[in-house]
Design a protein around this motif. Sequence first.
Motif, mmCIF file in Angstrom:
data_model
loop_
_atom_site.group_PDB
_atom_site.id
_atom_site.type_symbol
_atom_site.label_atom_id
_atom_site.label_comp_id
_atom_site.label_asym_id
_atom_site.label_seq_id
_atom_site.Cartn_x
_atom_site.Cartn_y
_atom_site.Cartn_z
ATOM 1 N N ARG A 37 0.897 -1.135 0.236
ATOM 2 C CA ARG A 37 0.082 0.280 -0.111
ATOM 3 C C ARG A 37 0.791 1.247 -0.061
ATOM 4 O O ARG A 37 0.447 2.257 -0.575
ATOM 5 C CB ARG A 37 -0.851 0.056 1.311
ATOM 6 N N ILE A 38 2.012 1.229 0.616
ATOM 7 C CA ILE A 38 2.980 2.264 0.577
ATOM 8 C C ILE A 38 3.546 2.699 -0.879
ATOM 9 O O ILE A 38 4.058 3.861 -1.044
ATOM 10 C CB ILE A 38 4.179 2.080 1.595
ATOM 11 N N ALA A 39 3.628 1.713 -1.696
ATOM 12 C CA ALA A 39 4.210 1.848 -3.089
ATOM 13 C C ALA A 39 3.832 3.159 -3.870
ATOM 14 O O ALA A 39 4.608 3.887 -4.493
ATOM 15 C CB ALA A 39 4.159 0.482 -3.858
ATOM 16 N N PRO A 40 2.313 3.364 -3.976
ATOM 17 C CA PRO A 40 1.705 4.291 -4.630
ATOM 18 C C PRO A 40 2.358 5.833 -4.303
ATOM 19 O O PRO A 40 2.507 6.626 -5.095
ATOM 20 C CB PRO A 40 0.363 4.158 -4.667
ATOM 21 N N VAL A 41 2.476 5.868 -2.972
ATOM 22 C CA VAL A 41 2.991 7.215 -2.269
ATOM 23 C C VAL A 41 4.461 7.405 -2.609
ATOM 24 O O VAL A 41 4.938 8.657 -2.655
ATOM 25 C CB VAL A 41 2.944 7.064 -0.613
ATOM 26 N N LEU A 42 5.329 6.495 -2.547
ATOM 27 C CA LEU A 42 6.570 6.458 -2.799
ATOM 28 C C LEU A 42 7.150 6.552 -4.156
ATOM 29 O O LEU A 42 8.254 6.934 -4.442
ATOM 30 C CB LEU A 42 7.473 5.190 -2.083
#
Length: 256
Positions: free
Chosen positions: A69-74
Amino acid sequence: MPGLGALFFLTALIYGAAGFGGGSTYNALLVLAGTDYRAVPVIALSCNILVTAISSWRFARRGHVEWRRIAPVLVLSIPFAWLGGRLAIAETAFVGILAASLLASGLLMLWQPHWREEAPRRAFSKWLEPVAGAALGFLAGLVGIGGGIFLAPLLYMLRWGPPKAIAGTCAVFILANSISGLAGQLAKGSGRTAGEALAAHWPLFPAVLAGGLIGSTLASGRLDPKYVRILTALLILYVAVRLSIRFYGEMIGNGG
């Protein structure tokens, strides 16, 4: 330096307990202490990395980090943090942007505890998280903050998850952007200035390491994040006012 080290320890402890690195306050304290503004982001980002590396590990170990879930933000925040770090700005602009960032983030932090954290996840455009990550990453690299103090309110608005999951996500976000932003700062060609600043301020690093260890231990345990956020917000607003007064004085002086 002992007094500054004590303030950095306290900052790392409070921010670490909230899942943040403390870069915004490190910056303000360094500027108020008269440190060369060109070296300020390098020192602050280095401290950020130490604190959030510990926080990220502790939150991930306890299952509070959802990597997918963090990938799109990073995905965009990391390259934009590097671009922000590469950009050279004047000292007055640096202080002004930093002061405005601190004021905005402090007010958002105070507002944040009143949001309904248990509500269902909201539906937003799939581009919101990457675009927000890019903007926060650029700001992180430009002035030497991790961006987590802005990301946290956004995640609460999105109903991302429980407080500890949001804190873990912010810790990872700050760590990634701090590393990328530091690389951009060092790529400016001011490596000698940065190296001298890091050497001169070395006592700050064990101070934030100790503070971060204590803070992250408290955060990943049973400490109520609501009260930690309020304390963090008050600290942010205090240094924001101090920095704003300095910025106003510089503007008056330049105008005169």
